[in-house]
Write a protein that holds these residues in place. Structure first.
Motif, short mmCIF file in Angstrom:
data_model
loop_
_atom_site.label_atom_id
_atom_site.label_comp_id
_atom_site.label_asym_id
_atom_site.label_seq_id
_atom_site.Cartn_x
_atom_site.Cartn_y
_atom_site.Cartn_z
N GLU A 179 0.85 -1.21 0.00
CA GLU A 179 0.00 0.00 0.00
C GLU A 179 0.88 1.25 0.00
O GLU A 179 0.64 2.20 -0.74
CB GLU A 179 -0.94 -0.03 1.21
N GLN A 180 1.92 1.20 0.84
CA GLN A 180 2.87 2.33 0.92
C GLN A 180 3.61 2.51 -0.40
O GLN A 180 3.71 3.60 -0.94
CB GLN A 180 3.94 1.98 1.93
N ILE A 181 4.17 1.40 -0.90
CA ILE A 181 4.97 1.46 -2.13
C ILE A 181 4.12 1.99 -3.28
O ILE A 181 4.53 2.88 -4.03
CB ILE A 181 5.51 0.05 -2.49
N LEU A 182 2.88 1.47 -3.39
CA LEU A 182 2.02 1.82 -4.52
C LEU A 182 1.35 3.18 -4.36
O LEU A 182 0.63 3.63 -5.26
CB LEU A 182 0.98 0.71 -4.75
N SER A 183 1.62 3.84 -3.23
CA SER A 183 1.12 5.21 -3.08
C SER A 183 2.08 6.18 -3.77
O SER A 183 1.74 7.32 -4.05
CB SER A 183 0.97 5.58 -1.61
N LYS A 184 3.30 5.69 -4.05
CA LYS A 184 4.33 6.55 -4.64
C LYS A 184 4.60 6.24 -6.10
O LYS A 184 5.25 7.01 -6.80
CB LYS A 184 5.65 6.42 -3.87
N GLN A 185 4.19 5.07 -6.53
CA GLN A 185 4.46 4.67 -7.91
C GLN A 185 3.33 3.79 -8.42
O GLN A 185 2.59 3.19 -7.64
CB GLN A 185 5.80 3.95 -8.01
N LYS A 186 3.22 3.73 -9.77
CA LYS A 186 2.07 3.05 -10.36
C LYS A 186 2.13 1.53 -10.25
O LYS A 186 1.10 0.88 -10.07
CB LYS A 186 2.03 3.45 -11.84
N TYR A 187 3.35 0.99 -10.42
CA TYR A 187 3.54 -0.46 -10.42
C TYR A 187 4.62 -0.83 -9.42
O TYR A 187 5.26 0.04 -8.84
CB TYR A 187 3.90 -0.94 -11.83
N GLY A 192 -3.55 -13.72 -6.63
CA GLY A 192 -4.27 -12.52 -6.18
C GLY A 192 -5.76 -12.64 -6.52
O GLY A 192 -6.62 -12.30 -5.71
N ALA A 193 -6.03 -13.16 -7.72
CA ALA A 193 -7.42 -13.28 -8.16
C ALA A 193 -8.18 -14.33 -7.36
O ALA A 193 -9.42 -14.32 -7.35
CB ALA A 193 -7.47 -13.62 -9.65
N ASN A 203 -10.58 -10.21 1.52
CA ASN A 203 -10.79 -9.01 0.72
C ASN A 203 -9.61 -8.04 0.88
O ASN A 203 -9.74 -6.83 0.64
CB ASN A 203 -12.09 -8.33 1.18
N ALA A 204 -8.45 -8.60 1.27
CA ALA A 204 -7.30 -7.78 1.66
C ALA A 204 -6.86 -6.82 0.55
O ALA A 204 -6.42 -5.71 0.84
CB ALA A 204 -6.13 -8.67 2.06
N ILE A 205 -6.96 -7.25 -0.70
CA ILE A 205 -6.53 -6.37 -1.79
C ILE A 205 -7.48 -5.19 -1.93
O ILE A 205 -7.05 -4.03 -1.95
CB ILE A 205 -6.42 -7.15 -3.12
N GLN A 206 -8.76 -5.45 -1.98
CA GLN A 206 -9.74 -4.38 -2.20
C GLN A 206 -9.82 -3.42 -1.02
O GLN A 206 -10.21 -2.27 -1.18
CB GLN A 206 -11.12 -4.95 -2.52
N VAL A 249 -3.40 -0.62 -3.39
CA VAL A 249 -3.24 -2.01 -3.82
C VAL A 249 -4.40 -2.38 -4.75
O VAL A 249 -4.21 -3.00 -5.79
CB VAL A 249 -3.18 -2.98 -2.62
N ALA A 250 -5.61 -1.95 -4.38
CA ALA A 250 -6.79 -2.25 -5.19
C ALA A 250 -6.67 -1.61 -6.57
O ALA A 250 -6.92 -2.25 -7.60
CB ALA A 250 -8.05 -1.75 -4.49
#
Lengths: 218, 214
Positions: free
Chosen positions: B148-156, B173-174, B182-185, B190-191
Motif C-alpha cells: 500500500e505504501q509502495i504503490l502510493s508513490k508509484q504506479k507499479y 491474487g485473483a 478481501n485484503a486487496i480491495q 493495492v486495489a
C-alpha cells in the motif's frame, strides 16, 4: 563511493549477498544491523527497506533490497570482473532461461521447505518457542521429494542451470547450511550428486570467507 | 514450429504463463494435462518436467519449466513485440528484480498456500484447516500494508511501468476472494494497482480457463 551493505553478520539473506560481492570482487562497507534490537523495524531502516528486513544495499545513492535481486544487480553491473557467468549473457536467451528455471526452482522447490525447517528448529528454539514437529516433518517429506529430483538433474550436469556455476546454485547455500545446523544434513549427504554439488559450493573461497560472519572489505 | 505449452486449463501457474503469451502476442499450441488422471506424474511427462508439475514449454525441442522462468523467456525472446514487460537499463532491472523477489517471498508464499488450503484441498476431497488460512492471510495483510505504501508513490511494483513482476501476482491474487479474503480491495492503492491488472485483456482471456490461439 564504496558500496554499502546494511545487513546482519550471519543472516541467511545477508550472507547470500555478501557471497556474490566476494565472487565478483566488489569492495563493500558492511554496516551491521542489530536484529535482536529490532533495528530493522525502525524508521531509519524501513525508509530504505519498507518490509523491515535485511539486507539492503546503497550503491552510491541507489537503494535495493531483496537479496536475490541485489545478487543479480551485482552480477550484471560487474559482469566483466570476478567469477564469470553468474548470470548467463543476455545474448544467449536459452541459457538465460535455463538459469531462470534453476533460480525459480531454488525458491519454490528448496527454500520454501528448508526455510520452514530453519524457522521451526533453529529460530524458534533460540527465542524459547516450541518447535512444531508436524510442520518440520511435512517440510522434510517435501524436501526428500525435491532433492530426489535434484539428484537426477545433478547426475547429468555439474550445476543446476547446466555445466556452469550460476547464482541459482549459490543461492542454496545459506539455507542448505542451516539444514546441517538443524541436524538434517543427511538430506544432502545421503544423495551423492547433491552432496558433491553442495560441498563444491561450500569450498568456494567466497563462502569460506563469510561463513562465520560478514565483515567490510573496504 | 509453433511453441507448445503443456499445462492444465485451470492451473494458476499455467494461467500465469498464458497471460504473458497474450501480452506478447505470441501464438502457441496448448496441450492440456489432466491432473485427475495423474498425467503430470507419468514417466513421459516427468522426463520433460522432473518435478512432475505444470506447465512446461517446448520451443522446438528446447524445454523450460517453472512458470516465472517461462514468462521471462517469452518476454526476452519477443522483447520487440507486444507489451514491454522487462526494463533494459541496469538500475531499472535491479528494481524489477526487487519487485519479482517481493512477489515470490512476500506475496506468493502466503497467497498460494492459503489458496491451496482453502480452495484446492476441498476440490481434492481434503479438509481445510481454517486456522492455517487465517494465519497466512494475517501475514499476507501485513505485507500488503507495505505494498500500500509502495504503490502510493508509484504506479507499479518496479516503478511507473508495468513489468512481469506485477503480472506474476495475478493468478493467486485473483483467488483471494475465494479464499475468503478481501485484503486487496481493502487497501486503496493495492486495489487500484491490482484492478488495473485484472482489467487487462490478457487476464480476462485466461481467468476462467485457457483457450488456444495457434
Amino acid at each position: 563511493m564504496v558500496l554499502k551493505l546494511y545487513a546482519a553478520p550471519q543472516s541467511t539473506a545477508s550472507l547470500r549477498v555478501a557471497q556474490v560481492l566476494h565472487e565478483k570482487n566488489v569492495p563493500f562497507e558492511f554496516i551491521p544491523i542489530d536484529l535482536r534490537a529490532k533495528e530493522q523495524k525502525q524508521a531509519q531502516h524501513t525508509e530504505k527497506n519498507p518490509f523491515g528486513q535485511v539486507p539492503y544495499i546503497d550503491d552510491d545513492g541507489f537503494v535495493l533490497y531483496e537479496s536475490r535481486a541485489i545478487g543479480r544487480y551485482i552480477a550484471l553491473k560487474y559482469a566483466g570482473q570476478g567469477t564469470a557467468g553468474l548470470i548467463p549473457d543476455q545474448s544467449d536467451i536459452k541459457a538465460l532461461a535455463l538459469f531462470e528455471q534453476a533460480a525459480s526452482s531454488e525458491f519454490a522447490n528448496f527454500e520454501v521447505h528448508a526455510a520452514k525447517i530453519a524457522y521451526e528448529k533453529l529460530f524458534k528454539v533460540r527465542l524459547g518457542f516450541p518447535t512444531n514437529e508436524e510442520v518440520v516433518k511435512g517440510a522434510i517429506d517435501q524436501l526428500n521429494v525435491k532433492l530426489d529430483v535434484y539428484e537426477g538433474i545433478l547426475g547429468k550436469q555439474a550445476y543446476l542451470a547446466g555445466s556452469e556455476l550460476t547464482l541459482a546454485d549459490l543461492y542454496h547455500i545459506p539455507f542448505g547450511t542451516r539444514l546441517y545446523r538443524a541436524g538434517l544434513g543427511g538430506l544432502i549427504d545421503s544423495r551423492p550428486n547433491v552432496a558433491k554439488w553442495f560441498n563444491s559450493l561450500l569450498a568456494r573461497p567466497s563462502w569460506v570467507t563469510i561463513k562465520d560472519g560478514i565483515t567490510s572489505t573496504a | 514450429m509453433v511453441l507448445t505449452l503443456v499445462g492444465s486449463p485451470i492451473s494458476t501457474c499455467t494461467k500465469r504463463v498464458v497471460a504473458v503469451f497474450l501480452e506478447k502476442q505470441v501464438p502457441f499450441k496448448f496441450v492440456p494435462i489432466d491432473f485427475t488422471k495423474g498425467e503430470h506424474k507419468a514417466p513421459a511427462f516427468m522426463e520433460k518436467q522432473p518435478f512432475g508439475q505444470v506447465p512446461y514449454l517446448d520451443d522446438d525441442g528446447y524445454i523450460i519449466y517453472e512458470s516465472r522462468a517461462i514468462c521471462r523467456y517469452i518476454a526476452e525472446k519477443y522483447a520487440d513485440q507486444g507489451t514491454p514487460l522487462f526494463p533494459t537499463d541496469l538500475k531499472a532491472k535491479g528494481l524489477f528484480e526487487q519487485a519479482a523477489s517481493i512477489e515470490q517471498s512476500n506475496f506468493d508464499v502466503y497467497a498460494s498456500k492459503a489458496a491451496y488450503e482453502a480452495v484446492f484441498k476441498p476440490n481434492l476431497g481434503l479438509v481445510t484447516d481454517k486456522s492455517v488460512v487465517d494465519s497466512l492471510i494475517k501475514q499476507l495483510e501485513q505485507k500488503l500494508d507495505v505494498y500500500e505504501q509502495i504503490l502510493s508513490k508509484q504506479k507499479y511494483l518496479a516503478g511507473d511501468e508495468l513489468t512481469l513482476a506485477d503480472l506474476f501476482h495475478l493468478p493467486y491474487g485473483a483467488l483471494l476472494p475465494a479464499v475468503g479474503s478481501n485484503a486487496i480491495q481493502e487497501r486503496p492503492n493495492v486495489a487500484r494497482w491490482f484492478n488495473s491488472l485484472t482489467e487487462r485483456p490478457s487476464w480476462k482471456a485466461v481467468k476462467d480457463g485457457i483457450v488456444v490461439t495457434a
